[in-house]
Design a protein around this motif. Structure first.
Motif, PDB file in Angstrom:
ATOM      1  N   GLY A 122      79.265  49.410 -10.980  1.00  0.00           N
ATOM      2  CA  GLY A 122      78.088  49.495 -10.134  1.00  0.00           C
ATOM      3  C   GLY A 122      76.861  49.651 -11.010  1.00  0.00           C
ATOM      4  O   GLY A 122      76.938  49.564 -12.245  1.00  0.00           O
ATOM      5  N   LEU A 123      75.721  49.875 -10.395  1.00  0.00           N
ATOM      6  CA  LEU A 123      74.481  50.068 -11.131  1.00  0.00           C
ATOM      7  C   LEU A 123      73.776  51.282 -10.545  1.00  0.00           C
ATOM      8  O   LEU A 123      73.216  51.222  -9.444  1.00  0.00           O
ATOM      9  N   SER A 124      73.833  52.385 -11.260  1.00  0.00           N
ATOM     10  CA  SER A 124      73.159  53.592 -10.785  1.00  0.00           C
ATOM     11  C   SER A 124      71.654  53.437 -10.953  1.00  0.00           C
ATOM     12  O   SER A 124      71.175  52.564 -11.688  1.00  0.00           O
ATOM     13  N   ASP A 125      70.896  54.300 -10.278  1.00  0.00           N
ATOM     14  CA  ASP A 125      69.446  54.246 -10.396  1.00  0.00           C
ATOM     15  C   ASP A 125      69.003  54.531 -11.822  1.00  0.00           C
ATOM     16  O   ASP A 125      68.053  53.927 -12.324  1.00  0.00           O
ATOM     17  N   LYS A 126      69.712  55.416 -12.495  1.00  0.00           N
ATOM     18  CA  LYS A 126      69.373  55.730 -13.886  1.00  0.00           C
ATOM     19  C   LYS A 126      69.618  54.521 -14.781  1.00  0.00           C
ATOM     20  O   LYS A 126      68.802  54.216 -15.670  1.00  0.00           O
ATOM     21  N   GLU A 127      70.708  53.804 -14.571  1.00  0.00           N
ATOM     22  CA  GLU A 127      70.997  52.606 -15.364  1.00  0.00           C
ATOM     23  C   GLU A 127      69.970  51.509 -15.068  1.00  0.00           C
ATOM     24  O   GLU A 127      69.563  50.769 -15.973  1.00  0.00           O
ATOM     25  N   ALA A 158      78.014  67.361  -7.491  1.00  0.00           N
ATOM     26  CA  ALA A 158      77.862  66.179  -8.347  1.00  0.00           C
ATOM     27  C   ALA A 158      79.152  65.813  -9.052  1.00  0.00           C
ATOM     28  O   ALA A 158      79.141  65.372 -10.191  1.00  0.00           O
ATOM     29  N   HIS A 159      80.288  65.991  -8.359  1.00  0.00           N
ATOM     30  CA  HIS A 159      81.568  65.713  -9.011  1.00  0.00           C
ATOM     31  C   HIS A 159      81.744  64.227  -9.300  1.00  0.00           C
ATOM     32  O   HIS A 159      82.205  63.839 -10.370  1.00  0.00           O
ATOM     33  N   HIS A 160      81.389  63.360  -8.363  1.00  0.00           N
ATOM     34  CA  HIS A 160      81.578  61.917  -8.532  1.00  0.00           C
ATOM     35  C   HIS A 160      80.263  61.156  -8.607  1.00  0.00           C
ATOM     36  O   HIS A 160      80.261  59.942  -8.699  1.00  0.00           O
ATOM     37  N   GLN A 161      79.137  61.851  -8.544  1.00  0.00           N
ATOM     38  CA  GLN A 161      77.846  61.187  -8.598  1.00  0.00           C
ATOM     39  C   GLN A 161      76.790  62.177  -9.054  1.00  0.00           C
ATOM     40  O   GLN A 161      76.969  63.392  -8.931  1.00  0.00           O
ATOM     41  N   GLU A 162      75.703  61.646  -9.606  1.00  0.00           N
ATOM     42  CA  GLU A 162      74.622  62.511 -10.040  1.00  0.00           C
ATOM     43  C   GLU A 162      73.800  62.942  -8.828  1.00  0.00           C
ATOM     44  O   GLU A 162      73.453  62.127  -7.980  1.00  0.00           O
ATOM     45  N   ARG A 163      73.501  64.226  -8.767  1.00  0.00           N
ATOM     46  CA  ARG A 163      72.676  64.748  -7.684  1.00  0.00           C
ATOM     47  C   ARG A 163      71.674  65.742  -8.237  1.00  0.00           C
ATOM     48  O   ARG A 163      71.981  66.526  -9.136  1.00  0.00           O
ATOM     49  N   GLU A 164      70.503  65.700  -7.662  1.00  0.00           N
ATOM     50  CA  GLU A 164      69.375  66.489  -8.139  1.00  0.00           C
ATOM     51  C   GLU A 164      69.545  67.972  -7.818  1.00  0.00           C
ATOM     52  O   GLU A 164      70.068  68.348  -6.778  1.00  0.00           O
ATOM     53  N   LEU A 167      68.422  75.229  -2.867  1.00  0.00           N
ATOM     54  CA  LEU A 167      69.699  75.271  -3.590  1.00  0.00           C
ATOM     55  C   LEU A 167      69.435  75.173  -5.084  1.00  0.00           C
ATOM     56  O   LEU A 167      68.920  74.158  -5.570  1.00  0.00           O
ATOM     57  N   GLN A 168      69.782  76.205  -5.806  1.00  0.00           N
ATOM     58  CA  GLN A 168      69.670  76.202  -7.262  1.00  0.00           C
ATOM     59  C   GLN A 168      70.990  75.811  -7.920  1.00  0.00           C
ATOM     60  O   GLN A 168      71.012  75.454  -9.097  1.00  0.00           O
ATOM     61  N   GLN A 169      72.073  75.914  -7.149  1.00  0.00           N
ATOM     62  CA  GLN A 169      73.408  75.542  -7.643  1.00  0.00           C
ATOM     63  C   GLN A 169      74.091  74.666  -6.601  1.00  0.00           C
ATOM     64  O   GLN A 169      73.736  74.682  -5.425  1.00  0.00           O
ATOM     65  N   TYR A 170      75.068  73.904  -7.065  1.00  0.00           N
ATOM     66  CA  TYR A 170      75.830  73.056  -6.153  1.00  0.00           C
ATOM     67  C   TYR A 170      76.691  73.926  -5.231  1.00  0.00           C
ATOM     68  O   TYR A 170      77.100  75.028  -5.595  1.00  0.00           O
ATOM     69  N   ASP A 171      76.937  73.412  -4.039  1.00  0.00           N
ATOM     70  CA  ASP A 171      77.836  74.097  -3.120  1.00  0.00           C
ATOM     71  C   ASP A 171      78.818  73.086  -2.547  1.00  0.00           C
ATOM     72  O   ASP A 171      78.952  71.967  -3.062  1.00  0.00           O
ATOM     73  N   ALA A 172      79.513  73.459  -1.486  1.00  0.00           N
ATOM     74  CA  ALA A 172      80.586  72.611  -0.954  1.00  0.00           C
ATOM     75  C   ALA A 172      80.077  71.302  -0.366  1.00  0.00           C
ATOM     76  O   ALA A 172      80.845  70.343  -0.228  1.00  0.00           O
ATOM     77  N   ILE A 203      60.462  67.692  -6.124  1.00  0.00           N
ATOM     78  CA  ILE A 203      59.568  67.040  -7.087  1.00  0.00           C
ATOM     79  C   ILE A 203      58.846  65.858  -6.456  1.00  0.00           C
ATOM     80  O   ILE A 203      57.625  65.722  -6.570  1.00  0.00           O
ATOM     81  N   THR A 204      59.591  64.981  -5.772  1.00  0.00           N
ATOM     82  CA  THR A 204      59.005  63.761  -5.221  1.00  0.00           C
ATOM     83  C   THR A 204      58.861  63.797  -3.706  1.00  0.00           C
ATOM     84  O   THR A 204      58.170  62.948  -3.134  1.00  0.00           O
ATOM     85  N   GLY A 205      59.539  64.732  -3.036  1.00  0.00           N
ATOM     86  CA  GLY A 205      59.516  64.777  -1.585  1.00  0.00           C
ATOM     87  C   GLY A 205      60.464  63.800  -0.932  1.00  0.00           C
ATOM     88  O   GLY A 205      60.538  63.721   0.296  1.00  0.00           O
ATOM     89  N   ASP A 206      61.218  63.035  -1.725  1.00  0.00           N
ATOM     90  CA  ASP A 206      62.166  62.063  -1.166  1.00  0.00           C
ATOM     91  C   ASP A 206      63.246  62.766  -0.347  1.00  0.00           C
ATOM     92  O   ASP A 206      63.698  63.860  -0.708  1.00  0.00           O
ATOM     93  N   ILE A 207      63.662  62.116   0.737  1.00  0.00           N
ATOM     94  CA  ILE A 207      64.853  62.557   1.463  1.00  0.00           C
ATOM     95  C   ILE A 207      66.058  62.013   0.704  1.00  0.00           C
ATOM     96  O   ILE A 207      66.319  60.816   0.698  1.00  0.00           O
ATOM     97  N   VAL A 208      66.767  62.894   0.024  1.00  0.00           N
ATOM     98  CA  VAL A 208      67.852  62.468  -0.855  1.00  0.00           C
ATOM     99  C   VAL A 208      69.225  62.601  -0.205  1.00  0.00           C
ATOM    100  O   VAL A 208      70.244  62.237  -0.816  1.00  0.00           O
ATOM    101  N   GLY A 209      69.269  63.103   1.033  1.00  0.00           N
ATOM    102  CA  GLY A 209      70.555  63.218   1.712  1.00  0.00           C
ATOM    103  C   GLY A 209      70.377  63.672   3.142  1.00  0.00           C
ATOM    104  O   GLY A 209      69.418  64.377   3.477  1.00  0.00           O
ATOM    105  N   ARG A 210      71.293  63.228   3.987  1.00  0.00           N
ATOM    106  CA  ARG A 210      71.308  63.656   5.395  1.00  0.00           C
ATOM    107  C   ARG A 210      72.757  63.786   5.820  1.00  0.00           C
ATOM    108  O   ARG A 210      73.551  62.858   5.652  1.00  0.00           O
TER     109      ARG A 210
END
Length: 482
Positions: free
Chosen positions: A45-50, A390-396, A381-386, A417-424
């Motif tokens: 695939g092609l991640s946003d970072k790539e 970010a086990h299988h993907q990068e998450r902010e 959220l300062q740490q990941y939760d259930a 940082i950007t105000g983007d909706i990064v998940g629902r």
């Protein structure tokens, strides 16, 4: 009569499990072994970072059109779902994605619509990829094993360009828009024939027909689930823990049959939950709602819907910008600058002044997402939760979680940082997280936090499942020979 019926039912249970299991055990063995491969080599695939890493710096001095001019040239009647500025070879272009999925590319130099990319332009695009050494055109393809899914349909046909590096990297460049759609390397291509392709039953001839592929996999995994249930039932019926068989054995079988019986009892629950979660991954009955945010909610969050944002564009002071995204947030215009390393920073599109997003502003905008519900939770959220991990993907991180009291119990995740909706996610998607991700990938927080604990557990369980499957294949082969 009752005993006779029970005896007959057992007999047909054994016969059905035996003969259907001959085929399904082959599939089980394939799924367990390919699943281990997928733990370490995912589907290309092609991640946003790539994607950002393969873009050249924007040549701001050549940008003649404003974002408003680009939307006018594209015939936009409302602000698009996505609007960004980046380079196409040596030319800056605006890329627009409408709410119906239609994509357009507009030259930022003269406002013409870009619909056809030459081979030479595609090679220039490929030269900016970090792995590029001696790029050459390998083929022009419409669809192959790695670009089989429908997500690439708006970009076809694709230029397949070999970059000439030691890793054997190949990139797919759209002949319509000049975007890099995908990249693969030799390692990914080889290991996926032992991983994702057999695991997902993903040959191109089948996968290119999306509804047919889904139906086939639903039926195959459904039959496998029934075989797994019947196998556990038989195993329980035949095991003796107190009044044992001769020689103190708990099983009446010997040889491969004994291996199949005992390992089936040990790994049966795992096999069953794995088959069930694999079947659930296809969303049978379309019970689990999609995670996309609808246009109306996004428009309320943006506080603006007209096709304008900046009639005059100011060159930002920061260098090394490879992409600029144009968005509205709570009635305010922003240009989000993206750098090659993935760093983002919002600025005012007309003055170039940096914008610091106060959390109060984000919560005010978020409260408008669902007009008939109340924003009952504001979490940072300062740490990941259930549910955010970010086990299988990068998450902010950090990320904001807006909790609503609507009927679906919806949560939105926002970038501070950007105000983007990064998940629902709503209640059905959180249920799906446990019925699929947790059961199928063992994405339990305690395991994924302390790797290699997760690797050890999954590999050991997969070895047990493989032993159950291989012993079933051997037993089936012997029956067939008779």
């Amino acid at each position: 009569m009752r005993r006779g019926l029970i005896r007959t039912a057992r007999r047909w249970l054994y016969i059905g499990h035996r003969w259907v299991g001959i085929i399904t055990c082959l599939l089980f063995a394939m799924w367990f072994m390919s699943g281990v491969v997928m733990m370490y080599v995912g589907f290309p695939g092609l991640s946003d970072k790539e994607r950002l890493a393969a873009l050249p710096d924007i040549k701001w001095e050549t940008v003649a059109l404003s974002p408003d001019d680009a939307m006018k040239a594209a015939g936009a009647t409302r602000f698009p779902r996505d609007l960004r500025l980046s380079m196409l070879a040596d030319e800056p272009v605006y890329r627009l994605t409408d709410w119906d999925g239609k994509r357009q590319a507009i030259s930022a130099v003269d406002g013409r619509a870009i619909t056809d990319i030459s081979e030479q332009q595609a090679l220039i695009v490929a030269r900016h990829h970090p792995a590029s050494r001696a790029p050459r055109l390998a083929d022009i393809i419409d669809r192959d094993q790695w670009s089989v899914t429908a997500r690439y349909d708006p970009l076809r046909p694709l230029y397949l360009i070999a970059l000439g590096d030691e890793a054997g990297t190949e990139v797919y460049v759209s002949s319509r828009s000049g975007e890099i759609a995908l990249d693969t390397n030799h390692t990914e291509r080889v290991w996926n024939w032992l991983g994702s392709i057999p695991h997902w039953i993903y040959p191109t001839v089948l996968r290119k027909h999306g509804p047919l592929w889904r139906l086939v996999v639903l039926w195959i995994s459904g039959v496998g689930l029934i075989v797994g249930i019947s196998g556990i039932w038989i195993g329980i019926l035949r095991v003796r823990l107190k009044r044992r068989y001769g020689d103190g054995r708990i099983t009446p079988y010997r040889g491969w049959m004994a291996w199949h019986h005992v390992t089936g009892l040990l790994a049966g629950l795992f096999v069953l939950t794995w088959m069930f979660s694999g079947w659930m991954s296809l969303n049978p009955g379309d019970y689990f709602v999609e995670r996309d945010t609808v246009r109306e909610a996004m428009q309320r969050y943006a506080g603006h819907d007209a096709p304008d944002i900046a009639a005059r564009l100011t060159t930002p002071q920061q260098g090394g910008v490879v992409e600029a995204r144009f968005v509205w947030l709570d009635g305010g215009a922003m240009m989000i600058l993206e750098r090659r390393d993935g760093a983002s920073s919002p600025v005012d599109p007309t003055s170039g002044a940096p914008i610091h997003l106060a959390q109060d502003r984000l919560w005010t905008a978020a409260a408008k997402l669902i007009p008939d519900a109340h924003l009952t939770g504001r979490l940072t959220l300062q740490q990941y939760d259930a549910y955010w991990y970010a086990h299988h993907q990068e998450r902010e991180l950090p990320v904001l979680r807006a909790v609503f009291d609507d009927e679906a119990r919806t949560w939105f995740h926002l970038s501070p940082i950007t105000g983007d909706i990064v998940g629902r996610v709503d209640e059905s998607r959180r249920t799906y997280r446990w019925l699929f991700n947790a059961l199928h990938s063992l994405d339990f927080q305690l395991l994924v936090m302390y790797r290699p604990a997760w690797d050890i557990v999954v590999v050991l369980l997969s070895m047990l499942g493989t032993m159950v499957s291989v012993s079933g294949v051997v037993i089936g082969w012997r029956y067939l020979r008779r």
